[in-house]
Design a protein around this motif. Structure first.
Motif, mmCIF file in Angstrom:
data_model
loop_
_atom_site.group_PDB
_atom_site.id
_atom_site.type_symbol
_atom_site.label_atom_id
_atom_site.label_comp_id
_atom_site.label_asym_id
_atom_site.label_seq_id
_atom_site.Cartn_x
_atom_site.Cartn_y
_atom_site.Cartn_z
ATOM 1 N N GLU A 61 21.014 48.830 57.736
ATOM 2 C CA GLU A 61 20.129 47.782 58.260
ATOM 3 C C GLU A 61 18.737 48.350 58.575
ATOM 4 O O GLU A 61 17.725 47.780 58.179
ATOM 5 N N ASP A 64 16.755 49.085 55.385
ATOM 6 C CA ASP A 64 16.652 47.997 54.407
ATOM 7 C C ASP A 64 17.456 48.291 53.141
ATOM 8 O O ASP A 64 17.054 47.944 52.033
ATOM 9 N N GLU A 86 26.907 39.694 58.553
ATOM 10 C CA GLU A 86 25.839 39.206 59.434
ATOM 11 C C GLU A 86 24.462 39.680 58.961
ATOM 12 O O GLU A 86 23.479 38.967 59.061
ATOM 13 N N LYS A 87 24.412 40.910 58.443
ATOM 14 C CA LYS A 87 23.136 41.506 58.039
ATOM 15 C C LYS A 87 22.792 41.240 56.575
ATOM 16 O O LYS A 87 21.763 41.703 56.080
ATOM 17 N N GLU B 21 22.347 48.293 68.521
ATOM 18 C CA GLU B 21 22.081 46.874 68.804
ATOM 19 C C GLU B 21 20.653 46.660 69.284
ATOM 20 O O GLU B 21 19.992 45.700 68.893
ATOM 21 N N SER B 24 18.270 47.088 66.389
ATOM 22 C CA SER B 24 18.415 45.942 65.502
ATOM 23 C C SER B 24 17.623 44.758 66.058
ATOM 24 O O SER B 24 16.935 44.043 65.319
ATOM 25 N N ASN B 25 17.704 44.577 67.385
ATOM 26 C CA ASN B 25 16.991 43.494 68.043
ATOM 27 C C ASN B 25 15.471 43.660 67.903
ATOM 28 O O ASN B 25 14.758 42.700 67.596
ATOM 29 N N LYS B 27 13.920 45.372 65.577
ATOM 30 C CA LYS B 27 13.578 45.195 64.161
ATOM 31 C C LYS B 27 13.412 43.702 63.833
ATOM 32 O O LYS B 27 12.445 43.305 63.193
ATOM 33 N N LYS B 28 14.366 42.921 64.312
ATOM 34 C CA LYS B 28 14.343 41.478 64.068
ATOM 35 C C LYS B 28 13.071 40.863 64.656
ATOM 36 O O LYS B 28 12.403 40.063 64.017
ATOM 37 N N LYS B 29 12.748 41.260 65.882
ATOM 38 C CA LYS B 29 11.569 40.694 66.566
ATOM 39 C C LYS B 29 10.274 41.066 65.830
ATOM 40 O O LYS B 29 9.409 40.220 65.633
ATOM 41 N N LYS B 31 9.868 41.882 62.708
ATOM 42 C CA LYS B 31 9.861 41.190 61.419
ATOM 43 C C LYS B 31 9.326 39.766 61.608
ATOM 44 O O LYS B 31 8.485 39.294 60.863
ATOM 45 N N LYS B 32 9.847 39.120 62.653
ATOM 46 C CA LYS B 32 9.471 37.747 62.970
ATOM 47 C C LYS B 32 7.987 37.655 63.323
ATOM 48 O O LYS B 32 7.325 36.679 63.000
#
Lengths: 117, 145
Positions: A61, A64, A86-87, B21, B24-25, B27-29, B31-32
């Motif tokens: 993840e 990428d 999920e990913k 986790e 990951s959080n 990374k998501k933020k 990206k957004k």
């Protein structure tokens, strides 16, 4: 090379992510040490590994990486598979050992990407 | 985007399955928020390595992430045993991780070296018996070679 091509070359089967099969993969990396994988820096990659825990998915993840090939016929547990789902990461499993799996993909033109230093 | 966004994450001790986790959080933020994918990846890897280190070596800790338009700063704080020789810990291949960690795919001695490679600036402060603080900065404009 697409994920479907990798699956065919390695006579592998999908664990999940068949819908990603036509995605292009540009480089590959083979390792059981996740920090070695994290040292490698390319996108649209495939990871070949014999390690089967959720950290393999986390590593993919962060990098990428779009597809993970489990060598030696390994299949990860449900929790790990769920995390990959999920990913949006495709998981495939091949009976080949690491060396021959990497060799077959190399022979078909897939390269490592990371420069030798 | 506001001038500055600060995110705080508590990293649990010895829960290896949940490691990553927080990264990951983030990374998501990022990206957004529309940051360049390469910058997002560099932040994610740096933070993930730090998060893993905290779980392996320091019984967890906390991570603060400060996001501005031109840089992303990650500050790791733990109350673990501390690093005896920082210079040695920063060299590729040096590890004090136990064997059971190696069987989980970590402990190759690449954690801090990777964090250094992927960030534009890194600073490690450590006191034996007190803990370790790592500051890492990733500039939004600068790209990795």
């Amino acid at each position: 090379m697409t994920i479907n091509d990798i699956k065919d070359i390695l006579k592998a089967t999908y664990i999940i992510g068949e819908e990603h099969g036509e995605k292009e993969v540009h480089t590959a990396c083979g390792s059981d040490m996740m920090s070695d994988v994290l040292a490698f820096y390319k996108d649209q990659s495939v990871l070949l590994t014999g390690l089967c825990n959720p950290q393999v998915i986390r590593t993919a993840e962060m990098m990428d990486i779009i597809c993970i090939v489990f060598v030696r016929g390994k299949v990860p547990d449900e929790m790990t598979v769920e995390l990959a789902r999920e990913k949006g990461i495709a998981l495939i499993s091949t009976g080949h050992r690491m060396f021959s799996a990497c060799g077959r993909l190399y022979e078909e033109g897939l390269r490592g990407g990371a420069s030798y230093r | 985007m506001n001038d500055q966004i600060v995110l705080h994450y508590e990293i649990p001790s010895d829960d290896f399955t949940r490691a990553g986790e927080a990264s990951s959080n983030v990374k998501k933020k990022l990206k957004k928020m529309g940051f360049d994918p390469e910058i997002v990846r560099r932040v994610a890897i740096t933070m993930y390595e730090g998060e893993i280190n905290m779980i392996i070596h320091a019984n967890g800790g906390y991570i603060d992430v400060i996001i501005t338009l031109d840089k992303i700063e990650i500050i790791f704080n733990d109350s673990g045993p501390g690093i005896e020789n920082i210079e040695l810990a920063m060299s590729a291949g040096f590890s004090t991780a136990p064997d059971n960690i190696r069987s989980l795919g970590f402990g190759a001695g690449m954690g801090l070296p990777n964090m250094k490679n992927y960030s534009d600036e890194i600073n490690v402060e450590s006191k034996i018996g007190k803990g370790t603080k790592v500051y890492a900065k990733i500039l939004v404009t600068k790209r990795i070679d």
